[in-house]
Scaffold this motif. Sequence first.
Motif, PDB file in Angstrom:
ATOM      1  N   ASP A  94      15.895  16.797 -37.464  1.00 28.69           N
ATOM      2  CA  ASP A  94      15.041  17.141 -36.477  1.00 28.69           C
ATOM      3  C   ASP A  94      14.726  15.837 -35.503  1.00 28.69           C
ATOM      4  O   ASP A  94      14.359  16.310 -34.451  1.00 28.69           O
ATOM      5  CB  ASP A  94      13.517  17.724 -37.179  1.00 28.69           C
ATOM      6  N   LEU A  95      14.744  14.741 -35.917  1.00 34.18           N
ATOM      7  CA  LEU A  95      14.459  13.613 -34.977  1.00 34.18           C
ATOM      8  C   LEU A  95      15.604  13.421 -34.158  1.00 34.18           C
ATOM      9  O   LEU A  95      15.179  13.286 -32.825  1.00 34.18           O
ATOM     10  CB  LEU A  95      14.317  12.375 -35.906  1.00 34.18           C
ATOM     11  N   HIS A 100       8.476  11.194 -35.741  1.00 36.73           N
ATOM     12  CA  HIS A 100       7.208  11.862 -36.180  1.00 36.73           C
ATOM     13  C   HIS A 100       6.862  11.872 -37.836  1.00 36.73           C
ATOM     14  O   HIS A 100       7.935  11.773 -38.533  1.00 36.73           O
ATOM     15  CB  HIS A 100       7.001  13.002 -35.738  1.00 36.73           C
ATOM     16  N   ARG A 131      16.818  16.434 -26.587  1.00 37.76           N
ATOM     17  CA  ARG A 131      16.027  17.185 -25.851  1.00 37.76           C
ATOM     18  C   ARG A 131      15.088  16.174 -25.037  1.00 37.76           C
ATOM     19  O   ARG A 131      15.175  16.527 -23.708  1.00 37.76           O
ATOM     20  CB  ARG A 131      15.301  18.185 -26.740  1.00 37.76           C
ATOM     21  N   ILE A 132      14.423  15.545 -25.608  1.00 44.94           N
ATOM     22  CA  ILE A 132      13.489  14.482 -24.580  1.00 44.94           C
ATOM     23  C   ILE A 132      14.450  13.896 -23.752  1.00 44.94           C
ATOM     24  O   ILE A 132      13.938  13.781 -22.520  1.00 44.94           O
ATOM     25  CB  ILE A 132      12.606  13.816 -25.533  1.00 44.94           C
ATOM     26  N   GLU A 192      11.254   6.526 -28.972  1.00 46.90           N
ATOM     27  CA  GLU A 192      12.181   7.061 -30.088  1.00 46.90           C
ATOM     28  C   GLU A 192      11.414   7.116 -31.441  1.00 46.90           C
ATOM     29  O   GLU A 192      12.189   7.241 -32.609  1.00 46.90           O
ATOM     30  CB  GLU A 192      13.706   6.220 -30.211  1.00 46.90           C
ATOM     31  N   ASN A 236      23.354  20.364 -33.310  1.00 46.60           N
ATOM     32  CA  ASN A 236      23.418  19.057 -34.150  1.00 46.60           C
ATOM     33  C   ASN A 236      24.883  19.023 -34.706  1.00 46.60           C
ATOM     34  O   ASN A 236      25.211  20.297 -35.271  1.00 46.60           O
ATOM     35  CB  ASN A 236      22.395  18.793 -35.080  1.00 46.60           C
ATOM     36  N   GLU A 290       9.125  14.070 -40.117  1.00 49.15           N
ATOM     37  CA  GLU A 290      10.182  14.326 -39.501  1.00 49.15           C
ATOM     38  C   GLU A 290      11.743  14.219 -40.187  1.00 49.15           C
ATOM     39  O   GLU A 290      11.951  13.018 -40.567  1.00 49.15           O
ATOM     40  CB  GLU A 290      10.319  13.921 -38.043  1.00 49.15           C
ATOM     41  N   LEU A 305      17.783  15.909 -32.951  1.00 49.64           N
ATOM     42  CA  LEU A 305      17.415  16.869 -31.820  1.00 49.64           C
ATOM     43  C   LEU A 305      16.451  16.909 -31.020  1.00 49.64           C
ATOM     44  O   LEU A 305      16.440  16.962 -29.954  1.00 49.64           O
ATOM     45  CB  LEU A 305      17.304  18.472 -32.853  1.00 49.64           C
ATOM     46  N   ARG A 306      15.250  16.431 -31.480  1.00 53.77           N
ATOM     47  CA  ARG A 306      13.809  16.222 -30.668  1.00 53.77           C
ATOM     48  C   ARG A 306      14.442  15.070 -29.528  1.00 53.77           C
ATOM     49  O   ARG A 306      14.136  15.406 -28.273  1.00 53.77           O
ATOM     50  CB  ARG A 306      12.787  15.839 -31.240  1.00 53.77           C
ATOM     51  N   LEU A 307      14.964  14.033 -30.134  1.00 56.99           N
ATOM     52  CA  LEU A 307      15.289  12.727 -29.086  1.00 56.99           C
ATOM     53  C   LEU A 307      16.216  13.134 -27.940  1.00 56.99           C
ATOM     54  O   LEU A 307      15.975  12.863 -26.857  1.00 56.99           O
ATOM     55  CB  LEU A 307      15.577  11.600 -29.862  1.00 56.99           C
ATOM     56  N   CYS A 329      12.122   7.710 -22.991  1.00 63.48           N
ATOM     57  CA  CYS A 329      11.847   8.472 -24.266  1.00 63.48           C
ATOM     58  C   CYS A 329      11.491   7.427 -25.423  1.00 63.48           C
ATOM     59  O   CYS A 329      11.843   6.288 -25.651  1.00 63.48           O
ATOM     60  CB  CYS A 329      13.355   8.871 -24.791  1.00 63.48           C
TER      61      CYS A 329
END
Length: 192
Positions: free
Chosen positions: A45-46, A38, A52-53, A35, A120, A41, A48-50, A33
Amino acid sequence: MMKAPLLLASTSIYRAERLACLQIPFEQASPRCDETPHQGETPADLALRLARIKADSLTDDYPDHLIIGSDQTASDPDGRLLGKPGTAEAAARQLKRCSGGTVIFNSAVALAGPIIEAWNVTTEVRFRTLSDAEIGRYIEKDQPLDCAGSFKVEALGITLFEWVRSDDPNALIGLPLLSLSRHLRRLGYELP
């Protein structure tokens, strides 16, 4: 019907200790990943995105597992991200920024395997007004250099706060067990 074995997509000892509390056997593996946040972001959101990844990054290697990815972000009273300090000097700067203010933690969890879902849990932490001497003593004693926000709530770091507000006290340590337990029960895992 046999449930998929659990895999924690993390090398964090803190998350592994939290998950072990559920007394369900699990394996642990390092996720792949990047980290880097973005542009624009939000901290939530960061996280949650991480999460998931991290969970998704191991699905090819562990196709028969239910994979638990997790990530946590912290933002100071001005909304700036707080990372893992790495050095005592960086930890002192972070704690000085947090002194007397409220820090927001977003602890995200993602499940991947037969299903993919993510959520989250937000935790608010109000720091006491801390003197430079208190900050220095704390860092020397607790060595929170690998912790987002520069403190260990499960250790001496709890003394830095006026209050903590969350739906799940485990979230601050990095893995929200109340919501994770709910999801695992719904998927048929046997928990008390």
